[in-house]
Design a protein around this motif. Sequence first.
Motif, PDB file in Angstrom:
ATOM      1  N   ALA A  56      22.872  43.351   2.716  1.00 47.71           N
ATOM      2  CA  ALA A  56      21.698  43.331   1.638  1.00 47.71           C
ATOM      3  C   ALA A  56      20.459  43.783   2.650  1.00 47.71           C
ATOM      4  O   ALA A  56      19.789  44.532   2.019  1.00 47.71           O
ATOM      5  CB  ALA A  56      21.290  41.930   1.619  1.00 47.71           C
ATOM      6  N   PHE A  57      20.311  43.779   3.855  1.00 46.76           N
ATOM      7  CA  PHE A  57      19.194  44.242   4.483  1.00 46.76           C
ATOM      8  C   PHE A  57      19.074  45.848   4.695  1.00 46.76           C
ATOM      9  O   PHE A  57      18.216  46.272   4.545  1.00 46.76           O
ATOM     10  CB  PHE A  57      19.212  43.518   5.975  1.00 46.76           C
ATOM     11  N   ALA A  58      20.399  46.376   4.919  1.00 50.27           N
ATOM     12  CA  ALA A  58      20.864  47.661   4.883  1.00 50.27           C
ATOM     13  C   ALA A  58      20.511  48.324   3.643  1.00 50.27           C
ATOM     14  O   ALA A  58      19.994  49.543   3.403  1.00 50.27           O
ATOM     15  CB  ALA A  58      22.135  47.907   5.053  1.00 50.27           C
ATOM     16  N   LYS A  59      20.579  47.723   2.295  1.00 52.34           N
ATOM     17  CA  LYS A  59      20.083  48.067   1.085  1.00 52.34           C
ATOM     18  C   LYS A  59      18.439  48.062   0.742  1.00 52.34           C
ATOM     19  O   LYS A  59      18.041  49.063   0.225  1.00 52.34           O
ATOM     20  CB  LYS A  59      20.756  47.338  -0.228  1.00 52.34           C
ATOM     21  N   VAL A  60      17.953  46.983   1.149  1.00 49.31           N
ATOM     22  CA  VAL A  60      16.509  46.951   0.968  1.00 49.31           C
ATOM     23  C   VAL A  60      15.582  47.679   2.211  1.00 49.31           C
ATOM     24  O   VAL A  60      14.735  48.299   1.776  1.00 49.31           O
ATOM     25  CB  VAL A  60      16.180  45.330   1.122  1.00 49.31           C
ATOM     26  N   ALA A  61      15.893  47.311   3.299  1.00 48.05           N
ATOM     27  CA  ALA A  61      15.042  47.643   4.563  1.00 48.05           C
ATOM     28  C   ALA A  61      14.738  49.325   4.354  1.00 48.05           C
ATOM     29  O   ALA A  61      13.547  49.493   4.750  1.00 48.05           O
ATOM     30  CB  ALA A  61      15.649  47.352   5.723  1.00 48.05           C
ATOM     31  N   PRO A  62      15.720  50.183   4.124  1.00 56.26           N
ATOM     32  CA  PRO A  62      15.239  51.491   4.117  1.00 56.26           C
ATOM     33  C   PRO A  62      14.208  51.869   3.303  1.00 56.26           C
ATOM     34  O   PRO A  62      13.186  52.931   3.195  1.00 56.26           O
ATOM     35  CB  PRO A  62      16.389  52.238   3.650  1.00 56.26           C
ATOM     36  N   HIS A  63      13.916  50.994   1.993  1.00 52.56           N
ATOM     37  CA  HIS A  63      12.667  51.200   0.946  1.00 52.56           C
ATOM     38  C   HIS A  63      11.475  50.474   1.373  1.00 52.56           C
ATOM     39  O   HIS A  63      10.676  50.930   1.007  1.00 52.56           O
ATOM     40  CB  HIS A  63      13.468  50.928  -0.175  1.00 52.56           C
ATOM     41  N   VAL A  64      11.774  49.590   2.102  1.00 52.34           N
ATOM     42  CA  VAL A  64      10.317  48.849   2.362  1.00 52.34           C
ATOM     43  C   VAL A  64       9.873  49.162   3.761  1.00 52.34           C
ATOM     44  O   VAL A  64       8.669  49.029   3.997  1.00 52.34           O
ATOM     45  CB  VAL A  64      10.912  47.231   2.114  1.00 52.34           C
ATOM     46  N   ILE A  65      10.612  48.805   4.916  1.00 59.73           N
ATOM     47  CA  ILE A  65      10.012  48.887   6.174  1.00 59.73           C
ATOM     48  C   ILE A  65       9.272  50.183   6.572  1.00 59.73           C
ATOM     49  O   ILE A  65       8.144  50.208   6.982  1.00 59.73           O
ATOM     50  CB  ILE A  65      11.217  48.657   7.145  1.00 59.73           C
ATOM     51  N   PRO A  66      10.038  51.501   6.220  1.00 60.54           N
ATOM     52  CA  PRO A  66       9.525  52.775   6.317  1.00 60.54           C
ATOM     53  C   PRO A  66       7.855  52.818   5.696  1.00 60.54           C
ATOM     54  O   PRO A  66       7.004  53.285   6.219  1.00 60.54           O
ATOM     55  CB  PRO A  66      10.256  53.869   6.235  1.00 60.54           C
ATOM     56  N   ALA A  67       7.948  52.496   4.441  1.00 57.36           N
ATOM     57  CA  ALA A  67       6.834  52.519   3.682  1.00 57.36           C
ATOM     58  C   ALA A  67       5.694  51.808   4.093  1.00 57.36           C
ATOM     59  O   ALA A  67       4.446  52.307   4.248  1.00 57.36           O
ATOM     60  CB  ALA A  67       7.208  52.201   2.312  1.00 57.36           C
ATOM     61  N   LEU A  68       6.002  50.501   4.664  1.00 55.71           N
ATOM     62  CA  LEU A  68       5.049  49.642   5.217  1.00 55.71           C
ATOM     63  C   LEU A  68       4.482  49.965   6.430  1.00 55.71           C
ATOM     64  O   LEU A  68       3.242  50.106   6.503  1.00 55.71           O
ATOM     65  CB  LEU A  68       5.601  48.140   5.400  1.00 55.71           C
ATOM     66  N   ASP A  69       5.365  50.637   7.445  1.00 54.12           N
ATOM     67  CA  ASP A  69       4.982  51.101   8.509  1.00 54.12           C
ATOM     68  C   ASP A  69       4.115  52.323   8.416  1.00 54.12           C
ATOM     69  O   ASP A  69       2.971  52.397   9.064  1.00 54.12           O
ATOM     70  CB  ASP A  69       6.155  51.561   9.529  1.00 54.12           C
ATOM     71  N   ARG A  70       4.439  53.379   7.439  1.00 54.78           N
ATOM     72  CA  ARG A  70       3.547  54.440   7.539  1.00 54.78           C
ATOM     73  C   ARG A  70       2.176  54.277   6.839  1.00 54.78           C
ATOM     74  O   ARG A  70       1.383  54.579   7.365  1.00 54.78           O
ATOM     75  CB  ARG A  70       4.329  55.456   6.369  1.00 54.78           C
TER      76      ARG A  70
END
Length: 172
Positions: free
Chosen positions: A27-41
């Motif tokens: 589940a993390f692998a599905k969601v994280a790539p869409h959320v974490i990089p955008a928040l970090d950027r």
Amino acid sequence: MGTAGAVRGRGGAGLLRLVQTVSSTRAFAKVAPHVIPALDRAVHRLTRGRVLPSARLLPGVVLTSTGARSGRPRRTPLACMPEPDGSGWILVGSNFGRPGHPAWTHNLLAHPDASISRQGEDVPVTALLLTGAERAAVWQALLAFWPPYAVYQGRVERELRIFRLTRAPEGA
């Protein structure tokens, strides 16, 4: 080299285990790539490079590479493992354990000269794809640093790409 001191210092070993467990799930692998990089950027841009939210859990950088096909600058927030002697950084193309190499790895293969933003400092770097015995040794250090990398590797048939970034010579 142990796992992120940032986590241990902000909540102890229990929080560290929880973060590792959650980050190992599909589940993390599905969601994280869409959320974490955008928040970090977004936060990195708003704070002029001083804050990278994900770096509160693991050391991190924002990699600026040259697009393999486009030739355009590409900014990617990434976790990294600092070299023990301070000479550089290790990046893993884990893609959160999803199929396919992440785009930034293709970019570094095509254009190894890049830069990273780390704690408000821009650092020109040169990337080297690790292979053979050198890769094997670094892989063992990475597993001690962040055990979920073993889960990510176990989910995919490809070998996760590992890069060593070193400071580019002055004036390069």
